[in-house]
Design a protein around this motif. Structure first.
Motif, PDB file in Angstrom:
ATOM      1  N   ASN A 439     -21.583  67.058  30.309  1.00  0.00           N
ATOM      2  CA  ASN A 439     -20.913  66.445  31.449  1.00  0.00           C
ATOM      3  C   ASN A 439     -19.845  67.342  32.070  1.00  0.00           C
ATOM      4  OD1 ASN A 439     -19.634  66.186  29.021  1.00  0.00           O
ATOM      5  ND2 ASN A 439     -18.871  64.112  29.367  1.00  0.00           N
ATOM      6  N   ILE A 440     -19.781  68.628  31.693  1.00  0.00           N
ATOM      7  CA  ILE A 440     -18.865  69.555  32.352  1.00  0.00           C
ATOM      8  C   ILE A 440     -19.627  70.828  32.717  1.00  0.00           C
ATOM      9  CG2 ILE A 440     -16.801  68.686  31.189  1.00  0.00           C
ATOM     10  CD1 ILE A 440     -16.895  71.047  29.330  1.00  0.00           C
ATOM     11  N   TRP A 459     -12.055  71.086  25.087  1.00  0.00           N
ATOM     12  CA  TRP A 459     -12.350  71.580  26.423  1.00  0.00           C
ATOM     13  C   TRP A 459     -11.455  70.872  27.438  1.00  0.00           C
ATOM     14  CZ3 TRP A 459     -16.721  74.931  27.257  1.00  0.00           C
ATOM     15  CH2 TRP A 459     -17.543  75.107  26.144  1.00  0.00           C
ATOM     16  N   THR A 461     -10.710  70.552  31.576  1.00  0.00           N
ATOM     17  CA  THR A 461     -11.264  70.860  32.887  1.00  0.00           C
ATOM     18  C   THR A 461     -10.167  70.855  33.943  1.00  0.00           C
ATOM     19  OG1 THR A 461     -11.766  68.542  33.375  1.00  0.00           O
ATOM     20  CG2 THR A 461     -13.451  69.814  32.218  1.00  0.00           C
ATOM     21  N   HIS A 465      -9.517  66.403  32.711  1.00  0.00           N
ATOM     22  CA  HIS A 465     -10.284  65.696  31.679  1.00  0.00           C
ATOM     23  C   HIS A 465     -10.345  66.547  30.413  1.00  0.00           C
ATOM     24  CE1 HIS A 465     -11.792  62.262  34.051  1.00  0.00           C
ATOM     25  NE2 HIS A 465     -11.689  63.106  35.070  1.00  0.00           N
ATOM     26  N   LEU A 466     -10.391  65.866  29.282  1.00  0.00           N
ATOM     27  CA  LEU A 466     -10.330  66.528  27.979  1.00  0.00           C
ATOM     28  C   LEU A 466     -11.507  66.065  27.128  1.00  0.00           C
ATOM     29  CD1 LEU A 466      -8.494  68.427  26.258  1.00  0.00           C
ATOM     30  CD2 LEU A 466      -7.397  66.359  25.374  1.00  0.00           C
ATOM     31  N   TYR A 467     -12.241  67.047  26.576  1.00  0.00           N
ATOM     32  CA  TYR A 467     -13.405  66.746  25.754  1.00  0.00           C
ATOM     33  C   TYR A 467     -13.249  67.426  24.402  1.00  0.00           C
ATOM     34  CZ  TYR A 467     -15.416  65.448  30.268  1.00  0.00           C
ATOM     35  OH  TYR A 467     -15.637  64.875  31.488  1.00  0.00           O
ATOM     36  N   GLN A 469     -15.532  68.541  20.880  1.00  0.00           N
ATOM     37  CA  GLN A 469     -16.913  68.789  20.477  1.00  0.00           C
ATOM     38  C   GLN A 469     -16.950  69.343  19.058  1.00  0.00           C
ATOM     39  OE1 GLN A 469     -18.893  72.120  22.397  1.00  0.00           O
ATOM     40  NE2 GLN A 469     -20.847  71.022  22.399  1.00  0.00           N
ATOM     41  N   SER A 479     -20.281  65.741  21.627  1.00  0.00           N
ATOM     42  CA  SER A 479     -18.978  65.790  22.292  1.00  0.00           C
ATOM     43  C   SER A 479     -18.622  64.415  22.833  1.00  0.00           C
ATOM     44  CB  SER A 479     -18.982  66.815  23.434  1.00  0.00           C
ATOM     45  OG  SER A 479     -19.927  66.455  24.432  1.00  0.00           O
ATOM     46  N   GLU A 481     -15.321  62.440  25.425  1.00  0.00           N
ATOM     47  CA  GLU A 481     -14.101  62.593  26.206  1.00  0.00           C
ATOM     48  C   GLU A 481     -12.947  61.876  25.512  1.00  0.00           C
ATOM     49  OE1 GLU A 481     -12.328  62.080  30.753  1.00  0.00           O
ATOM     50  OE2 GLU A 481     -14.401  61.500  30.299  1.00  0.00           O
ATOM     51  N   ASN A 483      -9.732  59.755  25.511  1.00  0.00           N
ATOM     52  CA  ASN A 483      -9.138  58.743  26.388  1.00  0.00           C
ATOM     53  C   ASN A 483      -7.657  59.034  26.575  1.00  0.00           C
ATOM     54  OD1 ASN A 483      -8.051  56.406  27.556  1.00  0.00           O
ATOM     55  ND2 ASN A 483      -9.580  55.094  26.598  1.00  0.00           N
TER      56      ASN A 483
END
Length: 536
Positions: A439-440, A459, A461, A465-467, A469, A479, A481, A483
């Motif tokens: 999704n990125i 990750w 962006t 947004h923060l992911y 993995q 992975s 996201e 919240n």
């Protein structure tokens, strides 16, 4: 005669007691070894002694003669949690440990004269300029648990405005004069309302205190300070033009400030063998500090300086050069043309990358180099591994290394990055491919970090947004996201500071607020003390 026998019996009792005590002392396996400084449940660090050996981890206390087997290794600077111990065996003090990546075993705290493991608290120093006085750097220490301790503030001295002739180097003044002369002839109106209005000689322009950048040392107390004393001259179209001036590099601590060196915005590249794409972040900066890496022991700083210049054929280029700064002596050494320095073995080794380019700014070849004990060794990359493909390179993303410098993230293609791979620097072996979160897109990514004992990637962006993995275990590649609903309404995540071991990170938002993220259980904790009080 009776007195003689009483005296003899008393003497024998004393001798028996002494012999008994001596026998007891001889049977004490900890006798003569360094006193233990650790406690169960405490975190500890492998001592940074510069030999690059680190600690072995065994499946039980003791060495081979006690039947234990080597199961792993801890590099210098590795951080662990101690549990059972101390046990003295085979001339060493042993503790059962748990590693940040979930592994466990036994390792030695010390021998008869030397410690291999030392008490170490997981935490990070945070510097934030004061709201009412930006030259005052407020300092806090944030522990893994989220406890915040305020420390003495540092003052950035000497921020008064001054003529460029007192601040800039001659090459910078000469370059600014050329641009100024062009505007005065072709478009003088663009100078109105700027610092250049009424100026005919660049040395006369008054330069205000500019922005500065802070990079704290890993051991706390020291910070690298980069101060920008620059001005932009508008283009004839009215757009902001290139910056002219110098940036100065310093070490700041409670004793004051130590000047290291200035580097000009127009000094030119040290070497011009790798003409890379000039499409880079901070395009208006002819010279830019693109990477700053402290050695784990806090003694040395590795810096990558990017120069915008032209090659012999007149092409616009970005050139990258690595410098080493000795914090204590202030000595600066130019190492090589290259990028992305990575410290390993507690600071006894430095890795960096070089590129061979074609006339179209395409990467033909990447090479890995090792600097150790003054010797440079070319290592090369394994087949199928690429350092930074163009999809990441154009955004200024630096693919991360693990906290101990033993692994580095690479990609598997030149132009895009559908998969990442974890590469062991010691033998250059690579992991199976790990897909980039679906999704990125690479052009959205502004930061990537190894976290959670180097078992996950974080990750960030450009839209905040923060992911997270997984890169190890049964859920490798999966992975999710994070919240961020607990962040202030409307605030955007813009920066991440990783605590040692990566078990927690400090998330910084454009509102000035900070949150502590536990990267294992993904819980968030507010850090209200890190936000300076608003101006009254």
């Amino acid at each position: 005669m009776r007195r003689f026998w009483l005296a003899l019996v008393a003497l024998m009792m004393v001798l028996t007691g002494l012999l008994g005590k001596s026998t007891t002392m001889a049977q004490d396996p900890c006798s003569g070894l360094v006193p233990s400084r650790l406690q169960s449940g405490q975190t500890a660090r492998v001592v940074l002694n510069g030999d690059g050996l680190g600690n072995t981890v065994r499946d039980g206390p003791g060495k081979d003669q006690s039947g234990s087997q080597v199961i792993s290794a801890l590099p210098e600077g590795a951080i662990v949690t101690v549990s059972q111990g101390p046990i003295c065996l085979d001339g060493l003090v042993w503790w059962s440990i748990e590693m940040a990546n979930g592994g466990s075993g036994w390792t030695a705290e010390g021998d008869v004269s030397e410690y291999y493991l030392e008490p170490y608290e997981i935490g990070l120093e945070v510097y934030i300029p004061d709201t009412t006085n930006p030259r005052q750097l407020n300092r806090w220490y944030v522990s893994f648990s989220g406890a915040v301790t305020e420390r003495d503030a540092y003052e950035v001295p000497g921020g008064d405005s001054a003529p460029a002739s007192q601040l800039w180097q001659q090459p910078d003044i000469d370059a600014a004069n050329l641009a100024l002369a062009d505007r005065l002839v072709n478009c003088p109106d663009v100078l109105k309302g700027t610092a250049w209005e009424t100026i005919t000689t660049a040395g006369d322009v008054v330069v205000p205190e500019g922005d500065f950048m802070i990079k704290p040392s890993p051991d706390g107390g020291n910070a690298l300070l980069v101060r920008h004393r620059v001005l932009s001259i508008p283009t004839c179209g009215g757009a902001p033009g290139s910056y002219y001036g110098v940036s100065t590099v310093h070490v700041i601590n409670r004793s004051g400030i130590t000047d290291l060196f200035p580097y000009g915005q127009h000094n030119g590249a040290r070497s011009k063998t790798s003409c890379q794409s000039p499409d880079v972040p901070n395009l208006a900066w002819t010279t830019d500090l693109s990477e700053i890496e402290w050695s784990p022991d806090g003694d040395t700083v590795a810096m990558t300086v990017r120069y915008l210049d032209q090659d012999a054929g007149g092409r616009n280029c970005a050139f990258y050069f690595i410098y080493l700064v000795d914090v204590f002596s202030g000595r600066v050494d130019a190492i090589a043309e290259g990028r992305r320095p990575v410290w390993a073995n507690g600071g006894s080794k430095l890795y960096y990358f070089t590129r061979t380019m074609d006339n179209g700014y395409n990467v033909l070849r990447e090479d890995l180099w090792q600097l150790s004990e003054g010797q440079v060794t070319q290592l090369g990359l394994p087949s199928g591994a690429q350092f930074v493909p163009s999809a990441f390179d154009s955004t200024g993303v630096h693919l991360p290394s693990t906290s101990d410098g033993t692994r580095i993230l690479v990609c598997n293609t030149l132009n895009s990055c559908p998969d990442t791979l974890s590469m062991e620097l010691a033998d250059r072996s690579i992991s199976p491919p790990i897909p980039v979160p679906a999704n990125i897109l690479p052009y959205q990514v502004i930061q990537i970090h190894y976290v959670a004992g180097d078992t996950r990637l974080l990750w960030l962006t450009n839209d905040g947004h923060l992911y997270i993995q997984a890169v190890q275990g049964v859920d490798t590649g999966l992975s999710a996201e994070i919240n961020l609903d607990s962040a202030p309404a409307g605030a955007k995540l813009i920066d991440i500071d990783v605590l040692p071991t990566g078990l927690a990170t400090i998330l910084r938002f454009d509102s000035g607020d900070c949150l502590l993220l536990n990267t294992v259980n993904r819980t968030l904790q507010a850090l209200p003390d890190l936000k300076p009080a608003p101006a009254s």
